[in-house]
Write an enzyme that holds these catalytic residues in place. Structure first.
Site, PDB file in Angstrom:
ATOM      1  N   HIS A   1     -59.098 -97.664  -7.352  1.00  0.00           N
ATOM      2  CA  HIS A   1     -60.489 -97.836  -7.755  1.00  0.00           C
ATOM      3  C   HIS A   1     -60.836 -96.965  -8.962  1.00  0.00           C
ATOM      4  CE1 HIS A   1     -62.065 -99.689  -3.744  1.00  0.00           C
ATOM      5  NE2 HIS A   1     -60.983-100.278  -4.201  1.00  0.00           N
TER       6      HIS A   1
ATOM      7  N   CYS B   1     -67.051 -96.837  -2.748  1.00  0.00           N
ATOM      8  CA  CYS B   1     -66.655 -97.191  -1.377  1.00  0.00           C
ATOM      9  C   CYS B   1     -66.345 -95.910  -0.597  1.00  0.00           C
ATOM     10  CB  CYS B   1     -65.432 -98.111  -1.406  1.00  0.00           C
ATOM     11  SG  CYS B   1     -63.913 -97.257  -1.853  1.00  0.00           S
TER      12      CYS B   1
ATOM     13  N   CYS C   1     -63.367 -93.853  -2.042  1.00  0.00           N
ATOM     14  CA  CYS C   1     -63.733 -93.102  -3.249  1.00  0.00           C
ATOM     15  C   CYS C   1     -64.687 -91.965  -2.906  1.00  0.00           C
ATOM     16  CB  CYS C   1     -64.346 -94.028  -4.293  1.00  0.00           C
ATOM     17  SG  CYS C   1     -63.112 -95.133  -5.005  1.00  0.00           S
TER      18      CYS C   1
ATOM     19  N   GLU D   1     -63.317 -94.991  -9.631  1.00  0.00           N
ATOM     20  CA  GLU D   1     -63.757 -93.614  -9.374  1.00  0.00           C
ATOM     21  C   GLU D   1     -62.550 -92.706  -9.104  1.00  0.00           C
ATOM     22  OE1 GLU D   1     -64.712 -96.457  -7.955  1.00  0.00           O
ATOM     23  OE2 GLU D   1     -66.692 -96.322  -7.040  1.00  0.00           O
TER      24      GLU D   1
HETATM   25  O1  5HU Z   1     -66.314 -98.604  -5.818  1.00  0.00           O
HETATM   26  C1  5HU Z   1     -65.465 -99.451  -6.157  1.00  0.00           C
HETATM   27  N1  5HU Z   1     -64.672 -99.210  -7.232  1.00  0.00           N
HETATM   28  C2  5HU Z   1     -63.744-100.102  -7.665  1.00  0.00           C
HETATM   29  O2  5HU Z   1     -63.047 -99.847  -8.667  1.00  0.00           O
HETATM   30  N2  5HU Z   1     -63.606-101.274  -6.975  1.00  0.00           N
HETATM   31  C3  5HU Z   1     -62.661-102.272  -7.444  1.00  0.00           C
HETATM   32  C4  5HU Z   1     -61.578-102.691  -6.491  1.00  0.00           C
HETATM   33  C5  5HU Z   1     -61.359-104.137  -6.857  1.00  0.00           C
HETATM   34  O3  5HU Z   1     -60.486-104.226  -7.985  1.00  0.00           O
HETATM   35  C6  5HU Z   1     -62.750-104.592  -7.244  1.00  0.00           C
HETATM   36  C7  5HU Z   1     -63.566-105.132  -6.095  1.00  0.00           C
HETATM   37  O4  5HU Z   1     -63.135-106.408  -5.798  1.00  0.00           O
HETATM   38  P1  5HU Z   1     -64.098-107.596  -5.411  1.00  0.00           P
HETATM   39  O5  5HU Z   1     -65.538-107.147  -5.689  1.00  0.00           O
HETATM   40  O6  5HU Z   1     -63.697-108.699  -6.336  1.00  0.00           O
HETATM   41  O7  5HU Z   1     -63.830-107.848  -3.971  1.00  0.00           O
HETATM   42  O8  5HU Z   1     -63.410-103.442  -7.726  1.00  0.00           O
HETATM   43  C8  5HU Z   1     -64.357-101.548  -5.875  1.00  0.00           C
HETATM   44  C9  5HU Z   1     -65.283-100.680  -5.424  1.00  0.00           C
HETATM   45  C10 5HU Z   1     -66.078-101.001  -4.207  1.00  0.00           C
HETATM   46  O9  5HU Z   1     -67.233-100.357  -4.085  1.00  0.00           O
HETATM   47 ZN    ZN Z   2     -63.546 -97.147  -4.030  1.00  0.00          ZN
END
Ligand code: 5HU
Ligand code: ZN
Length: 165
Positions: free
Chosen positions: A78, A104, A107, A80
């Site tokens: 992710h 999430c 993170c 963060e």
């Molecule tokens: O905080 C976040 N930071 C982050 O980089 N992500 C990323 C993981 C995935 O590549 C995408 C989320 O996938 P999707 O929304 O298409 O289900 O975003 C997802 C979150 C979820 O909150």
């Molecule tokens: Zn996350």
């Protein structure tokens, strides 16, 4: 001549860096960027959602659905977490993190453990989901502040034309 008045705020600047970082993401569905800033308003880390170094973007799946191991979810790092791991070697205690998406639970753990004390987010589109509820519970308990970014503009356009500099 008096100074320009339509310059961007700190919040717009750092969220802008987060959003620009997100443009590097290979995720076809959701591009997330993050930017870490210290208490002197200096950028000390940035990142976007992507595969760990050495894991080929073309070899791993980007699907959202299907067999878990054939989706992106177990593999993507992710934004963060990448911003924290990519930091320039600073102690992140007292820093703030700008992120395009509310963090999430995974993170949130990394944010708390790194010593970051404030989260500034743009989208909260997963509000109410289990990961978001768990994240809020940990951030609240650990005393990490969070707020939606304050902006007075809806878009920033960048030109790569020499004549525009
Ligand atoms: O905080 C976040 N930071 C982050 O980089 N992500 C990323 C993981 C995935 O590549 C995408 C989320 O996938 P999707 O929304 O298409 O289900 O975003 C997802 C979150 C979820 O909150
Ligand atoms: Zn996350």
């Amino acid at each position: 001549m008096s100074k320009r008045t339509n310059y961007i705020s700190w919040d717009e600047y750092f969220m802008g860096v987060a959003l620009l970082s997100a443009k590097r993401s290979k995720d076809p569905a959701t591009q997330v960027g993050a930017c870490i800033v210290n208490n002197k308003n200096k950028i000390v880390g940035a990142g976007y959602n992507g595969l760990p170094a050495g894991c080929d973007d073309n070899e791993f799946p980007w699907d959202k659905q299907g067999d878990f191991l054939e989706t992106k979810y177990p593999y993507v790092c992710h934004a963060e977490l990448n911003a924290i791991l990519n930091n320039i070697g600073m102690d992140l205690h007292g820093c703030r993190i700008y992120t395009a998406l509310f963090p999430c639970n995974e993170c949130a753990k990394a944010i708390i453990q790194s010593g970051i004390t404030e989260v500034i987010y743009l989208s909260d589109k997963y509000n109410g989901s289990d990961t978001s509820l768990a994240s809020r519970r940990m951030l609240d308990t650990a005393g990490v502040q969070y707020r939606k970014v304050e902006v007075h503009i809806s878009k920033i356009e960048l030109s790569f034309e020499e004549k525009d500099v």
